[in-house]
Write a protein that holds these residues in place. Structure first.
Motif, PDB file in Angstrom:
ATOM      1  N   TRP A 220     -14.745  -1.160  -2.343  1.00 54.73           N
ATOM      2  CA  TRP A 220     -13.512  -1.120  -1.346  1.00 54.73           C
ATOM      3  C   TRP A 220     -12.216  -1.061  -1.885  1.00 54.73           C
ATOM      4  CZ3 TRP A 220     -14.532  -0.060   3.760  1.00 54.73           C
ATOM      5  CH2 TRP A 220     -15.731  -0.556   4.224  1.00 54.73           C
ATOM      6  N   MET A 221     -11.342  -0.142  -1.455  1.00 56.42           N
ATOM      7  CA  MET A 221      -9.815  -0.248  -1.933  1.00 56.42           C
ATOM      8  C   MET A 221      -9.005  -1.010  -1.046  1.00 56.42           C
ATOM      9  SD  MET A 221     -10.337   2.010  -4.483  1.00 56.42           S
ATOM     10  CE  MET A 221      -8.528   1.946  -4.952  1.00 56.42           C
ATOM     11  N   VAL A 222      -8.501  -2.108  -1.330  1.00 55.82           N
ATOM     12  CA  VAL A 222      -7.714  -2.923  -0.620  1.00 55.82           C
ATOM     13  C   VAL A 222      -6.459  -3.456  -1.219  1.00 55.82           C
ATOM     14  CG1 VAL A 222      -9.782  -4.203   0.555  1.00 55.82           C
ATOM     15  CG2 VAL A 222      -9.179  -4.854  -1.912  1.00 55.82           C
ATOM     16  N   GLY A 223      -6.326  -4.558  -1.954  1.00 56.69           N
ATOM     17  CA  GLY A 223      -5.108  -4.859  -2.808  1.00 56.69           C
ATOM     18  C   GLY A 223      -4.225  -5.887  -1.873  1.00 56.69           C
ATOM     19  N   HIS A 224      -3.259  -6.211  -2.640  1.00 62.13           N
ATOM     20  CA  HIS A 224      -2.063  -7.074  -2.374  1.00 62.13           C
ATOM     21  C   HIS A 224      -0.739  -6.396  -2.948  1.00 62.13           C
ATOM     22  CE1 HIS A 224       0.238 -10.736  -1.224  1.00 62.13           C
ATOM     23  NE2 HIS A 224       0.676 -10.684  -2.965  1.00 62.13           N
ATOM     24  N   TYR A 225       0.196  -6.483  -2.190  1.00 60.99           N
ATOM     25  CA  TYR A 225       1.547  -5.942  -2.659  1.00 60.99           C
ATOM     26  C   TYR A 225       2.234  -6.946  -3.005  1.00 60.99           C
ATOM     27  CZ  TYR A 225       6.107  -3.884  -2.711  1.00 60.99           C
ATOM     28  OH  TYR A 225       7.292  -3.364  -2.862  1.00 60.99           O
ATOM     29  N   GLU A 226       3.002  -6.679  -4.380  1.00 60.51           N
ATOM     30  CA  GLU A 226       3.814  -7.435  -4.961  1.00 60.51           C
ATOM     31  C   GLU A 226       5.273  -6.875  -5.087  1.00 60.51           C
ATOM     32  OE1 GLU A 226       2.680  -9.201  -8.649  1.00 60.51           O
ATOM     33  OE2 GLU A 226       0.742 -10.403  -7.856  1.00 60.51           O
ATOM     34  N   ASN A 227       6.123  -7.321  -4.557  1.00 60.44           N
ATOM     35  CA  ASN A 227       7.629  -7.144  -4.538  1.00 60.44           C
ATOM     36  C   ASN A 227       8.037  -7.684  -5.988  1.00 60.44           C
ATOM     37  OD1 ASN A 227      10.348  -6.555  -4.276  1.00 60.44           O
ATOM     38  ND2 ASN A 227      10.514  -7.467  -2.307  1.00 60.44           N
ATOM     39  N   ASP A 228       8.514  -6.893  -6.601  1.00 63.11           N
ATOM     40  CA  ASP A 228       9.008  -6.962  -8.073  1.00 63.11           C
ATOM     41  C   ASP A 228      10.529  -7.277  -8.296  1.00 63.11           C
ATOM     42  OD1 ASP A 228       6.318  -6.864  -9.405  1.00 63.11           O
ATOM     43  OD2 ASP A 228       6.739  -4.537  -9.620  1.00 63.11           O
ATOM     44  N   GLU A 229      11.151  -7.119  -7.132  1.00 61.38           N
ATOM     45  CA  GLU A 229      12.646  -7.499  -7.038  1.00 61.38           C
ATOM     46  C   GLU A 229      12.989  -7.996  -5.464  1.00 61.38           C
ATOM     47  OE1 GLU A 229      14.953  -3.831  -7.857  1.00 61.38           O
ATOM     48  OE2 GLU A 229      13.561  -2.981  -6.382  1.00 61.38           O
ATOM     49  N   PRO A 230      12.107  -9.308  -5.340  1.00 61.01           N
ATOM     50  CA  PRO A 230      12.485  -9.750  -3.776  1.00 61.01           C
ATOM     51  C   PRO A 230      13.955 -10.071  -3.366  1.00 61.01           C
ATOM     52  CG  PRO A 230      11.528 -11.592  -5.205  1.00 61.01           C
ATOM     53  CD  PRO A 230      11.468 -10.162  -6.235  1.00 61.01           C
ATOM     54  N   GLU A 231      14.760 -10.377  -4.529  1.00 60.88           N
ATOM     55  CA  GLU A 231      16.260 -10.783  -4.140  1.00 60.88           C
ATOM     56  C   GLU A 231      17.069  -9.678  -4.019  1.00 60.88           C
ATOM     57  OE1 GLU A 231      16.650 -13.764  -3.103  1.00 60.88           O
ATOM     58  OE2 GLU A 231      14.621 -13.870  -3.475  1.00 60.88           O
ATOM     59  N   ALA A 232      16.623  -8.104  -4.096  1.00 59.31           N
ATOM     60  CA  ALA A 232      17.541  -7.098  -4.312  1.00 59.31           C
ATOM     61  C   ALA A 232      17.957  -6.660  -2.877  1.00 59.31           C
ATOM     62  CB  ALA A 232      16.811  -6.003  -5.171  1.00 59.31           C
ATOM     63  N   GLU A 233      19.054  -7.162  -2.310  1.00 61.27           N
ATOM     64  CA  GLU A 233      19.618  -7.065  -1.017  1.00 61.27           C
ATOM     65  C   GLU A 233      19.787  -5.465  -0.663  1.00 61.27           C
ATOM     66  OE1 GLU A 233      22.594  -9.600   0.022  1.00 61.27           O
ATOM     67  OE2 GLU A 233      21.506 -11.414  -0.815  1.00 61.27           O
ATOM     68  N   ASP A 234      19.679  -4.582  -1.802  1.00 62.29           N
ATOM     69  CA  ASP A 234      19.974  -3.280  -1.539  1.00 62.29           C
ATOM     70  C   ASP A 234      18.738  -2.288  -1.183  1.00 62.29           C
ATOM     71  OD1 ASP A 234      19.471  -3.220  -3.902  1.00 62.29           O
ATOM     72  OD2 ASP A 234      20.566  -1.602  -4.548  1.00 62.29           O
TER      73      ASP A 234
END
Length: 268
Positions: A220-234
């Motif tokens: 099954w293709m599933v996965g979890h997304y990781e934000n590599d710059e969570p503080e980038a307000e732009d």
């Protein structure tokens, strides 16, 4: 004969024509909502997949024949067709079969998708595939997505934003090679609109392996997304996480111009 080609000369002087497709299928809540939102602004032609086609991006059917079927699920004033292929197939077929030599769309819309198409999802999205295909044909194009994954989510709060964006694009167009990726946060009231860039992030733990009763493994293709710059307000993810509508202008030209000069210095 379809309702907007009976008299091409008269149609050319009437309301604009919007071609709509999606990757959730012609019966989805999102495409019904989008049609309802833009009907006051333009004539509408719908050509959408028979069923879900999430993750098809810009794929088209190169080895399989396609079929079209007329549908009547959005009222007598909207021409609706379903296609056996991908979202991009839908745009190609609609333009070739219903528009060429008759009346070309003034705008192509994808959506409203049930699910977030910000950040790297942009590259996988069939909803964005619709907008990119329209953009490749030099037609102003916009993809709309909602972070509500529920198939029957209430999309009414996005109506004024969709209408404002569509009105603006119909009035002034978009630059050649640029389409818009518009994402709505999963809430009923928004903090406003942010024009922002795509977030750097990635999908991890994407594959789940399972044993099949017949003795082989399947995946099954599933996965979890990781934000590599969570503080980038732009970024678009920051905007969505903080309740803003995120509008990301997207280039058709993917050339990394800033790297070209460095590359020319390589010893070839």
């Amino acid at each position: 004969m379809n309702h907007f080609t009976e008299n091409p000369e008269q149609d050319a002087q009437s309301r604009p024509l919007i071609l709509i497709s999606n990757d959730d299928g012609f019966e989805s809540n999102g495409i019904r909502a989008l049609v309802d939102f833009v009907k006051p602004l333009a004539d509408v032609l719908v050509c959408a997949p028979e069923g879900p086609r999430s993750g098809f991006s810009c794929a088209f059917s190169a080895v399989e024949p396609l079929t079209l079927r007329r549908r009547n699920n959005m009222g007598d004033d909207v021409e609706v067709w379903s296609c056996s292929g991908t979202p991009v197939d839908c745009v190609k077929l609609a333009i070739d079969q219903f528009c060429l030599g008759k009346r070309m769309p003034d705008m192509v819309l994808g959506g409203i998708n049930h699910g977030d198409n910000s950040t790297v999802n942009n590259h996988y999205s069939g909803t964005m595939g619709v907008a990119l295909e329209g953009c490749m044909k030099y037609i102003p194009s916009v993809a709309f997505s909602s972070c509500y994954y529920e198939p029957n989510a209430n999309l009414e709060p996005v109506r004024p934003y969709v209408q404002r964006i569509v009105k603006q694009v119909l009035a002034e167009g978009l630059p050649r090679g640029i389409c818009l990726n518009v994402n709505f946060p999963d809430r009923q009231q928004f903090e406003g609109v942010r024009v922002c860039r795509m977030t750097y992030g990635r999908w991890v733990n994407e594959v789940v392996k399972r044993p099949h009763p017949r003795g082989y493994d399947y995946y099954w293709m599933v996965g979890h997304y990781e934000n590599d710059e969570p503080e980038a307000e732009d970024s678009d993810q920051w905007a969505l996480n903080n309740g803003f509508v995120a509008i990301t202008p997207t280039n058709l030209d993917v050339t990394a111009y800033e790297y070209m000069e460095h590359l020319r210095k390589w010893d070839f």
